[in-house]
Motif scaffolding. Sequence first.
Motif, PDB file in Angstrom:
ATOM      1  N   ARG A 136      34.740  15.205 -41.831  1.00  0.00           N
ATOM      2  CA  ARG A 136      35.686  15.793 -42.659  1.00  0.00           C
ATOM      3  C   ARG A 136      35.862  13.930 -43.293  1.00  0.00           C
ATOM      4  NH1 ARG A 136      40.279  14.495 -37.522  1.00  0.00           N
ATOM      5  NH2 ARG A 136      39.743  13.637 -36.893  1.00  0.00           N
ATOM      6  N   TYR A 137      35.742  13.602 -42.392  1.00  0.00           N
ATOM      7  CA  TYR A 137      35.883  11.560 -43.589  1.00  0.00           C
ATOM      8  C   TYR A 137      34.511  11.563 -44.517  1.00  0.00           C
ATOM      9  CZ  TYR A 137      37.877  11.075 -39.292  1.00  0.00           C
ATOM     10  OH  TYR A 137      38.338  11.234 -38.408  1.00  0.00           O
ATOM     11  N   SER A 138      34.746  11.441 -45.962  1.00  0.00           N
ATOM     12  CA  SER A 138      34.111  11.317 -46.974  1.00  0.00           C
ATOM     13  C   SER A 138      33.130  10.167 -46.827  1.00  0.00           C
ATOM     14  CB  SER A 138      34.894  10.148 -47.668  1.00  0.00           C
ATOM     15  OG  SER A 138      35.388   9.080 -48.014  1.00  0.00           O
ATOM     16  N   GLU A 139      32.980   9.217 -46.072  1.00  0.00           N
ATOM     17  CA  GLU A 139      31.185   8.664 -46.266  1.00  0.00           C
ATOM     18  C   GLU A 139      30.318   9.755 -45.188  1.00  0.00           C
ATOM     19  OE1 GLU A 139      34.308   7.616 -42.717  1.00  0.00           O
ATOM     20  OE2 GLU A 139      34.307   7.200 -45.029  1.00  0.00           O
ATOM     21  N   MET A 140      30.731  10.433 -44.291  1.00  0.00           N
ATOM     22  CA  MET A 140      29.826  11.232 -43.114  1.00  0.00           C
ATOM     23  C   MET A 140      29.624  12.254 -44.297  1.00  0.00           C
ATOM     24  SD  MET A 140      29.868  10.090 -41.240  1.00  0.00           S
ATOM     25  CE  MET A 140      29.161  11.598 -40.172  1.00  0.00           C
ATOM     26  N   HIS A 141      30.211  13.175 -45.352  1.00  0.00           N
ATOM     27  CA  HIS A 141      29.792  14.331 -46.099  1.00  0.00           C
ATOM     28  C   HIS A 141      28.987  13.677 -47.863  1.00  0.00           C
ATOM     29  CE1 HIS A 141      34.379  15.060 -47.464  1.00  0.00           C
ATOM     30  NE2 HIS A 141      33.249  15.178 -48.280  1.00  0.00           N
ATOM     31  N   ASN A 142      29.465  12.640 -48.102  1.00  0.00           N
ATOM     32  CA  ASN A 142      29.072  12.150 -48.963  1.00  0.00           C
ATOM     33  C   ASN A 142      30.048  12.454 -50.561  1.00  0.00           C
ATOM     34  OD1 ASN A 142      27.066   9.991 -48.476  1.00  0.00           O
ATOM     35  ND2 ASN A 142      25.548  11.694 -48.668  1.00  0.00           N
ATOM     36  N   CYS A 143      30.999  12.383 -50.108  1.00  0.00           N
ATOM     37  CA  CYS A 143      31.733  13.116 -51.371  1.00  0.00           C
ATOM     38  C   CYS A 143      31.759  12.402 -52.990  1.00  0.00           C
ATOM     39  CB  CYS A 143      33.153  12.910 -50.696  1.00  0.00           C
ATOM     40  SG  CYS A 143      34.796  13.589 -51.655  1.00  0.00           S
ATOM     41  N   PRO A 144      31.611  13.333 -53.774  1.00  0.00           N
ATOM     42  CA  PRO A 144      31.932  12.623 -54.905  1.00  0.00           C
ATOM     43  C   PRO A 144      33.004  12.776 -56.248  1.00  0.00           C
ATOM     44  CG  PRO A 144      31.389  15.280 -54.997  1.00  0.00           C
ATOM     45  CD  PRO A 144      31.922  14.444 -53.853  1.00  0.00           C
ATOM     46  N   PHE A 145      33.907  12.346 -54.665  1.00  0.00           N
ATOM     47  CA  PHE A 145      35.227  12.193 -55.628  1.00  0.00           C
ATOM     48  C   PHE A 145      35.427  10.780 -55.241  1.00  0.00           C
ATOM     49  CE2 PHE A 145      40.109  11.464 -55.021  1.00  0.00           C
ATOM     50  CZ  PHE A 145      40.402  12.575 -55.626  1.00  0.00           C
ATOM     51  N   ASP A 146      36.541  10.510 -56.746  1.00  0.00           N
ATOM     52  CA  ASP A 146      36.938   9.023 -57.023  1.00  0.00           C
ATOM     53  C   ASP A 146      37.581   8.568 -56.442  1.00  0.00           C
ATOM     54  OD1 ASP A 146      35.893   6.384 -57.595  1.00  0.00           O
ATOM     55  OD2 ASP A 146      36.296   6.880 -59.394  1.00  0.00           O
ATOM     56  N   TYR A 147      38.002   7.827 -55.370  1.00  0.00           N
ATOM     57  CA  TYR A 147      39.486   7.757 -54.284  1.00  0.00           C
ATOM     58  C   TYR A 147      39.993   6.689 -54.634  1.00  0.00           C
ATOM     59  CZ  TYR A 147      38.361  11.049 -50.552  1.00  0.00           C
ATOM     60  OH  TYR A 147      38.546  12.140 -49.630  1.00  0.00           O
ATOM     61  N   GLN A 148      38.497   5.586 -55.074  1.00  0.00           N
ATOM     62  CA  GLN A 148      39.126   4.108 -56.116  1.00  0.00           C
ATOM     63  C   GLN A 148      40.140   3.682 -57.355  1.00  0.00           C
ATOM     64  OE1 GLN A 148      36.548   1.258 -56.366  1.00  0.00           O
ATOM     65  NE2 GLN A 148      38.005  -0.751 -56.420  1.00  0.00           N
ATOM     66  N   SER A 149      39.801   5.225 -58.284  1.00  0.00           N
ATOM     67  CA  SER A 149      40.606   5.975 -59.303  1.00  0.00           C
ATOM     68  C   SER A 149      41.653   5.916 -59.587  1.00  0.00           C
ATOM     69  CB  SER A 149      39.351   5.870 -60.138  1.00  0.00           C
ATOM     70  OG  SER A 149      39.209   7.408 -60.109  1.00  0.00           O
ATOM     71  N   ALA A 150      41.505   7.118 -58.627  1.00  0.00           N
ATOM     72  CA  ALA A 150      42.499   7.633 -57.336  1.00  0.00           C
ATOM     73  C   ALA A 150      44.064   7.495 -57.443  1.00  0.00           C
ATOM     74  CB  ALA A 150      42.382   8.739 -57.057  1.00  0.00           C
ATOM     75  N   ARG A 152      44.526   3.426 -58.147  1.00  0.00           N
ATOM     76  CA  ARG A 152      44.529   3.042 -58.879  1.00  0.00           C
ATOM     77  C   ARG A 152      45.804   4.334 -60.093  1.00  0.00           C
ATOM     78  NH1 ARG A 152      39.485   0.255 -61.116  1.00  0.00           N
ATOM     79  NH2 ARG A 152      38.964  -1.280 -59.456  1.00  0.00           N
ATOM     80  N   ASN A 153      44.851   5.711 -60.607  1.00  0.00           N
ATOM     81  CA  ASN A 153      46.063   5.992 -61.036  1.00  0.00           C
ATOM     82  C   ASN A 153      47.445   6.726 -60.592  1.00  0.00           C
ATOM     83  OD1 ASN A 153      44.341   5.813 -63.209  1.00  0.00           O
ATOM     84  ND2 ASN A 153      43.470   8.270 -62.799  1.00  0.00           N
ATOM     85  N   ALA A 154      47.090   6.125 -59.270  1.00  0.00           N
ATOM     86  CA  ALA A 154      48.416   7.107 -58.177  1.00  0.00           C
ATOM     87  C   ALA A 154      49.339   5.922 -58.425  1.00  0.00           C
ATOM     88  CB  ALA A 154      48.099   7.217 -57.559  1.00  0.00           C
ATOM     89  N   ILE A 155      48.745   4.619 -58.197  1.00  0.00           N
ATOM     90  CA  ILE A 155      49.735   3.519 -58.244  1.00  0.00           C
ATOM     91  C   ILE A 155      50.071   3.187 -60.112  1.00  0.00           C
ATOM     92  CG2 ILE A 155      49.608   0.459 -58.398  1.00  0.00           C
ATOM     93  CD1 ILE A 155      48.203   1.300 -56.241  1.00  0.00           C
ATOM     94  N   ALA A 156      49.654   2.898 -60.868  1.00  0.00           N
ATOM     95  CA  ALA A 156      50.170   2.969 -62.094  1.00  0.00           C
ATOM     96  C   ALA A 156      51.096   3.567 -62.605  1.00  0.00           C
ATOM     97  CB  ALA A 156      49.110   3.166 -63.205  1.00  0.00           C
ATOM     98  N   LYS A 157      50.718   4.887 -61.807  1.00  0.00           N
ATOM     99  CA  LYS A 157      52.031   5.809 -62.567  1.00  0.00           C
ATOM    100  C   LYS A 157      53.299   5.648 -61.745  1.00  0.00           C
ATOM    101  CE  LYS A 157      52.073  11.743 -62.846  1.00  0.00           C
ATOM    102  NZ  LYS A 157      51.747  12.679 -62.469  1.00  0.00           N
ATOM    103  N   ALA A 158      53.247   5.590 -60.813  1.00  0.00           N
ATOM    104  CA  ALA A 158      54.402   5.027 -59.489  1.00  0.00           C
ATOM    105  C   ALA A 158      55.508   4.013 -59.775  1.00  0.00           C
ATOM    106  CB  ALA A 158      54.345   5.286 -58.036  1.00  0.00           C
ATOM    107  N   ASN A 159      54.413   2.900 -60.438  1.00  0.00           N
ATOM    108  CA  ASN A 159      55.153   1.786 -60.577  1.00  0.00           C
ATOM    109  C   ASN A 159      54.536   1.680 -62.614  1.00  0.00           C
ATOM    110  OD1 ASN A 159      56.009   1.231 -57.866  1.00  0.00           O
ATOM    111  ND2 ASN A 159      53.847   0.769 -57.694  1.00  0.00           N
ATOM    112  N   PRO A 160      55.631   2.410 -63.430  1.00  0.00           N
ATOM    113  CA  PRO A 160      55.363   2.332 -64.573  1.00  0.00           C
ATOM    114  C   PRO A 160      55.481  -0.190 -65.244  1.00  0.00           C
ATOM    115  CG  PRO A 160      57.211   2.791 -64.418  1.00  0.00           C
ATOM    116  CD  PRO A 160      56.835   2.328 -63.115  1.00  0.00           C
TER     117      PRO A 160
END
Length: 170
Positions: A136-150, A152-160
């Motif tokens: 279930r953990y991203s490092e155990m199944h080589n997850c292609p999802f980019d958590y870092q940019s997600a 950053r986008n969430a923080i930028a959206k929450a804090n204009p």
Amino acid sequence: MESHDETGCQAPEGPILCINNCGFFGSAATMNMCSKCHKAMILKQEQAQLAASSIESIVNGSSSGNGKEPVVDTILDVQAGKMPKIVAAEQSSDLTSNELSLTKKEGPNRCNTCKKRVGLTGFECRCGHLFCGVHRYSEMHNCPFDYQSAGRNAIAKANPVVKAEKLDKI
């Protein structure tokens, strides 16, 4: 004690049978229908409204016009106790292989990495796949999802960025 005539409350004279003659008792709150018949009537009314709005959209030309939408004829006769009826016929009966594959029932839920059956205990990852408790953990199944940019986008959206206008110097 006070009598019923003084308080203005009257008990019903007897139980009222459902107007659809299903054998159950109805109530005034459900238009003298039992709860099952009342729910069925409400569902039919909602379907009739949906069908009427879809016909309206087809007539107005806002439909995609791909020829695979069902043709719906509505017969609305809402007189003393009659229910609205919906008659539907599918316009095109030929199905492509893609539509057949979508209608097939999926097999048991399995982990995307080890193919272990997970049932209801599977974990849905942000990459869209299902995994077991080990993977279930991203490092155990080589997850292609980019958590870092997600993140950053969430923080930028929450804090204009709030920037005040510059003041004129005197």
